[in-house]
Design a protein around this motif. Structure first.
Motif, PDB file in Angstrom:
ATOM      1  N   VAL B 466      -5.511  -1.256  -3.996  1.00 54.78           N
ATOM      2  CA  VAL B 466      -5.713   0.099  -3.459  1.00 54.78           C
ATOM      3  C   VAL B 466      -4.955   0.259  -2.143  1.00 54.78           C
ATOM      4  O   VAL B 466      -4.265   1.261  -1.920  1.00 54.78           O
ATOM      5  CB  VAL B 466      -7.222   0.388  -3.269  1.00 54.78           C
ATOM      6  N   ALA B 467      -5.046  -0.762  -1.280  1.00 52.54           N
ATOM      7  CA  ALA B 467      -4.341  -0.694   0.008  1.00 52.54           C
ATOM      8  C   ALA B 467      -2.838  -0.597  -0.205  1.00 52.54           C
ATOM      9  O   ALA B 467      -2.142   0.153   0.485  1.00 52.54           O
ATOM     10  CB  ALA B 467      -4.675  -1.922   0.860  1.00 52.54           C
ATOM     11  N   ALA B 468      -2.319  -1.348  -1.184  1.00 53.45           N
ATOM     12  CA  ALA B 468      -0.880  -1.318  -1.458  1.00 53.45           C
ATOM     13  C   ALA B 468      -0.450   0.059  -1.939  1.00 53.45           C
ATOM     14  O   ALA B 468       0.538   0.619  -1.461  1.00 53.45           O
ATOM     15  CB  ALA B 468      -0.521  -2.383  -2.490  1.00 53.45           C
ATOM     16  N   ILE B 469      -1.214   0.622  -2.876  1.00 48.07           N
ATOM     17  CA  ILE B 469      -0.846   1.932  -3.430  1.00 48.07           C
ATOM     18  C   ILE B 469      -0.922   3.003  -2.345  1.00 48.07           C
ATOM     19  O   ILE B 469      -0.005   3.802  -2.162  1.00 48.07           O
ATOM     20  CB  ILE B 469      -1.747   2.295  -4.634  1.00 48.07           C
ATOM     21  N   ALA B 470      -2.043   2.997  -1.598  1.00 50.59           N
ATOM     22  CA  ALA B 470      -2.223   4.018  -0.565  1.00 50.59           C
ATOM     23  C   ALA B 470      -1.121   3.895   0.494  1.00 50.59           C
ATOM     24  O   ALA B 470      -0.534   4.898   0.909  1.00 50.59           O
ATOM     25  CB  ALA B 470      -3.603   3.875   0.084  1.00 50.59           C
ATOM     26  N   SER B 471      -0.815   2.655   0.907  1.00 56.48           N
ATOM     27  CA  SER B 471       0.224   2.475   1.914  1.00 56.48           C
ATOM     28  C   SER B 471       1.579   2.900   1.367  1.00 56.48           C
ATOM     29  O   SER B 471       2.386   3.499   2.075  1.00 56.48           O
ATOM     30  CB  SER B 471       0.289   1.018   2.359  1.00 56.48           C
ATOM     31  N   GLY B 472       1.827   2.576   0.094  1.00 58.24           N
ATOM     32  CA  GLY B 472       3.085   2.968  -0.539  1.00 58.24           C
ATOM     33  C   GLY B 472       3.261   4.468  -0.504  1.00 58.24           C
ATOM     34  O   GLY B 472       4.322   4.984  -0.142  1.00 58.24           O
ATOM     35  N   LYS B 473       2.189   5.175  -0.870  1.00 51.32           N
ATOM     36  CA  LYS B 473       2.263   6.637  -0.855  1.00 51.32           C
ATOM     37  C   LYS B 473       2.491   7.152   0.557  1.00 51.32           C
ATOM     38  O   LYS B 473       3.288   8.055   0.790  1.00 51.32           O
ATOM     39  CB  LYS B 473       0.965   7.233  -1.419  1.00 51.32           C
ATOM     40  N   LEU B 474       1.769   6.538   1.496  1.00 49.22           N
ATOM     41  CA  LEU B 474       1.885   6.955   2.892  1.00 49.22           C
ATOM     42  C   LEU B 474       3.314   6.748   3.394  1.00 49.22           C
ATOM     43  O   LEU B 474       3.934   7.657   3.952  1.00 49.22           O
ATOM     44  CB  LEU B 474       0.901   6.151   3.746  1.00 49.22           C
ATOM     45  N   PHE B 475       3.859   5.545   3.167  1.00 51.76           N
ATOM     46  CA  PHE B 475       5.206   5.232   3.664  1.00 51.76           C
ATOM     47  C   PHE B 475       6.253   6.124   3.006  1.00 51.76           C
ATOM     48  O   PHE B 475       7.172   6.596   3.665  1.00 51.76           O
ATOM     49  CB  PHE B 475       5.566   3.770   3.389  1.00 51.76           C
ATOM     50  N   SER B 476       6.106   6.343   1.689  1.00 52.95           N
ATOM     51  CA  SER B 476       7.149   7.112   1.014  1.00 52.95           C
ATOM     52  C   SER B 476       7.098   8.579   1.422  1.00 52.95           C
ATOM     53  O   SER B 476       8.018   9.332   1.153  1.00 52.95           O
ATOM     54  CB  SER B 476       7.060   6.953  -0.496  1.00 52.95           C
TER      55      SER B 476
END
Lengths: 93, 757
Positions: B466-476
């Protein structure tokens, strides 16, 4: 110095009714009429052989429905549906 | 005497196979300056002349779009390479020749290699190499890279093009539509005043008409730059007016036109009943229904092989290290140097060395997936999923690999073509819970959630995703916005990988791991060792020696009492019931008394050992508190106190920077169990329980452990792959921040509702 701006002319803008590459079903063939989208996108596609008048065949869709697999100039490549939507084609038999 | 040769070609054209066939194992892998694009160089000798070969990254064009294209373009425009060897997939001529048209215009002496002739034949293509050579103005050598067929001829041609002037002067011009040629003529006329050769000025003119930014920047500094750019602007306007399209598109189309014309003259496509094997395989592998399960199976196999197969040599290395440690300990008297060598160097570097088998196996499997062509299918199958986080389908592989170890996973991001995708994948990869974190989960969850340990551990993995997906969305959507490239992915034909290239690929990547990670881990381990070793003379308030002696005295006294009691009972028993018996010692009642006595004696001894052990634990804890490592822990204690952590957690987390497993061994040291413990160790579990940690804080500690920077090796890998300290420091700061925030959330909200207290 001179600034080279974005193209000053307008290309033939495809209208809503034109057939798009993304409309073709697996096994159907089309001929490229027009490529839209950003300059970089258009040129990337042209470089990869998706040139005007090139024949293109939709081989299949990915298991999750996107992207799609195409055959053009005798090789296989893959495009996302959203990108294929920017390519106008005419269906050929 | 030596010549510099550059190998250029499309991705998937067998470039690397030819490079390997030419240079053998004599090659080096490095990075091009400033970019994370692999630079491979090697050499070979042919008729007493040394040829230094550079394997340029695979590109479809010289447009300077991507990092790879920029590298290739820049290298070829310099004077370093004397000959360009252009590798072409003969079974996919038309698109491969697009790059060739640009190489011809670039004007370097060129040797064209028709690779994969066997596949072209299978496809029913008859290629007239001589005619093609005449049309392209460069020698054409048909080869089969995988079998080495035609390699001698290729070396001969390279030699001749390098040494014979006559071979170099056969250049042809790609001809463009008349209206374009007129504009090219105008421009070359202006440029030529700058004393450039025909070839160069034509190349510059064409690039100007293509609105190529790099060329414009170069022209700008020329004396006539302003005039030339003005003419270029007018020319482009004219072309756009006439053709209703950009100069670049028209020129690209014209190049394809030239290629089609050439192919009409030298390729005969016989209508053999050719079977497209790749397409047949893909009917199954990327099948609508079977594609995902098959992919899942492959991923599972990859994991299984990496960890199961890797655990066998892992045990050997482990055993070898332990005997090495014992050997050195036996050989050298106890000294600082011995401790540094055994505990610091061998202990620290060894902790990484045991992962080498896993890493090599993983890299080997990845090489198989890449060389066979399956990697492109992975991107095809998983793109829909990864697109959600703003990533390319291929990014799925490093994400999955992260569950094993983040280091090879981050290094595996090299399979991604765009730098932005690589950085994004690198930044979110550490949240994939690697195997080194598992011992910490097992220890802490086992101590505090004995009934729900599996659920707690599983939820850590889920939280990581979840942290990876959320961070990915945030960064992109924030820092890495708008740099995304369109997804145009070639699905090359499947190929049987050669063992030689698999081994080469595996070794190249594995060696980087040994080299880089070894140094970082070495330094890190020594630092931790120093922190735990100094200062030598530590004053502890409690007099442990005295307490220990009192304890021993007390037990000795109890033991004597027990003996006296036993003797008394025996005497009484004998007098009362068995005075007449001669062999009292063999009577059943004596046997029973004796048995009872022995049991009491054993109990007493065990109790003594346990109390001594606890005392020793406390002593080591107290000593460690005084060592630098403990002082550092104390310094950071106020920061982690809001999370409910003590100085012990702060020390454990700090040492966990070196590697997450070290969290467990640090607790081992803090609770005096010694470093030689595993996650099931009762000493640490009882220590943790008695340290006053609540289950809630334990959970918060697990969350923190999951999310903060995995280890120094990962930091080194991030630095290596992103190429900048900025992203490396950002990654550390972001993961620390996220870890702190979520751990605080757990402690704070859990405390509010009195959960798990």
């Amino acid at each position: 110095m001179f600034n080279f701006k974005k193209p000053r002319h307008k290309l033939h803008i495809a209208d809503e009714n034109d057939l798009r590459l993304s409309d073709l079903k697996p096994g159907e063939k089309g001929r490229i009429v027009e490529i839209g989208g950003s300059e970089n996108f258009r040129h990337r596609l042209i470089e990869m052989g998706i040139t005007r008048d090139a024949e293109i065949c939709v081989d299949k869709y990915a298991p999750l429905r996107d992207p799609m697999e195409l055959i053009v100039k005798g090789y296989h490549l893959s495009l996302r549906g959203m990108d294929a939507q920017k390519i106008c084609v005419e269906r050929i038999a | 005497m030596n010549f510099n040769i550059a190998i250029a070609g499309n991705p998937n054209c067998g470039k690397t196979t030819i490079f390997n066939a030419l240079t053998g194992a004599r090659q080096r892998v490095g990075n091009w300056p400033g970019v994370t694009v692999e630079k491979k160089s090697g050499q070979y000798n042919y008729s007493d002349i040394r040829f230094d070969v550079i394997d340029l990254p695979g590109t479809y064009s010289l447009a300077a779009f991507s990092a790879e294209e920029t590298v290739v373009r820049h290298y070829l425009e310099q004077d370093e390479a004397q000959v360009v060897v252009n590798i072409i997939d003969a079974s996919n001529l038309e698109r491969n020749l697009f790059l060739t048209t640009q190489l011809i215009e670039l004007g370097k002496p060129l040797v064209i290699v028709l690779n994969m002739m066997d596949m072209a034949h299978e496809k029913g293509l008859q290629i007239d190499a001589d005619t093609l050579a005449t049309l392209l103005g460069a020698p054409v050598v048909p080869v089969v890279g995988r079998t080495g067929e035609g390699m001698d001829l290729l070396k001969e041609k390279i030699l001749r093009v390098s040494t014979e002037i006559s071979m170099k002067s056969r250049f042809i011009d790609i001809s463009y539509p008349r209206d374009i040629e007129i504009e090219i003529e105008k421009l070359t006329h202006l440029i030529k005043r700058d004393d450039e050769s025909h070839k160069q000025s034509r190349w510059t003119s064409i690039k100007l008409l293509e609105s190529d930014k790099q060329t414009r920047d170069e022209v700008r500094i020329h004396p006539d730059g302003a005039d030339i750019l003005k003419q270029a602007k007018n020319s482009i306007e004219r072309i756009e007016l006439i053709f209703k399209d950009t100069g670049r598109a028209i020129i690209s189309h014209a190049r394809y036109g030239f290629i089609q014309g050439a192919l009409r003259e030298c390729v005969v496509e016989s209508l053999v009943d050719s079977v497209d094997y790749s397409r047949k395989i893909d009917r199954l592998i990327t099948n609508r229904w079977l594609g995902l399960p098959i992919f899942g199976l492959f991923m599972w196999l990859m994991f299984k092989l990496t960890y199961d197969l890797g655990s066998i040599p892992m045990d050997w290395i482990d055993a070898g290290l332990i005997s090495l440690m014992n050997f050195i300990s036996a050989l050298m008297p106890e000294s600082m140097f011995a401790s540094l060598l055994v505990d610091g160097v061998i202990g620290g570097v060894g902790a990484i060395a045991v992962f080498l088998p896993n890493i090599f196996i993983l890299f080997f499997i990845i090489a198989v997936l890449e060389d066979s062509g399956y990697m492109a299918r992975v991107a095809f199958i998983m793109d829909r999923v990864m697109h959600n986080i703003g990533l390319h389908g291929k990014a799925f592989i490093p994400m999955i690999m992260g569950f094993g170890c983040n280091v090879p996973a981050i290094m595996g991001t090299r399979i991604l073509e765009s730098r932005r995708d690589r950085i994004l994948t690198v930044l979110i990869n550490p949240f994939m819970s690697c195997s080194a974190r598992l011992p910490v989960y097992v220890l802490v969850a086992g101590a505090f959630f004995p009934d729900n340990a599996a659920t707690v551990i599983f939820s850590m993995y889920v939280l990581g995703i979840v942290a990876a997906i959320a961070s990915g969305k945030l960064f992109s959507r924030t820092i890495l916005k708008g740099m995304s490239k369109p997804f145009v992915l070639e699905l090359p034909p499947y190929q049987r990988p050669t063992l030689r290239s698999l081994i080469l690929h595996t070794w190249e990547r594995g060696y980087l791991f040994i080299q880089k990670m070894g140094t970082v881990i070495l330094v890190g381990s020594v630092i931790i060792w120093v922190l735990g070793y100094f200062p030598r003379d530590v004053q502890v308030e409690r007099d442990y020696q005295k307490e220990r002696m009192e304890l021993v005295e007390d037990y000795d006294y109890q033991m004597i009492n027990l003996g006296t009691k036993f003797n008394k009972s025996v005497q009484k028993d004998r007098q009362e019931y068995h005075s007449e018996m001669i062999a009292y010692e063999s009577s059943s009642s004596y046997q029973e008394l004796h048995h009872q006595f022995q049991q009491l004696q054993d109990d007493l001894q065990n109790k003594e050992a346990l109390e001594l052990y606890r005392l020793r634990q406390q002593e080591i804890g107290d000593i460690t508190e005084q060592k630098w490592i403990g002082r550092v822990g104390k310094i950071f204690e106020p920061i982690v106190r809001p999370l409910g952590f003590t100085w012990r957690e702060s020390v454990a987390l700090i040492t966990g920077f070196v590697a997450k497993e070290i969290v467990v061994s640090t607790y081992g040291v803090l609770f005096g169990v010694g470093e030689d413990i595993d996650e099931g160790s009762q000493g640490v579990i009882s220590g943790l329980r008695s340290s006053g940690m609540t289950p809630l804080v334990a959970l918060s500690f697990l969350v923190f452990t999951l999310l903060y920077t995995p280890c120094l090796a990962t930091v080194a890998a991030i630095k290596r792959e992103t190429g900048t300290w900025a992203y490396t420091i950002f990654s550390i700061a972001y993961s620390l921040g996220l870890a702190y925030l979520l751990a605080f959330g757990v402690t704070y909200f859990g405390g509010m509702f009195n959960w798990l207290s």
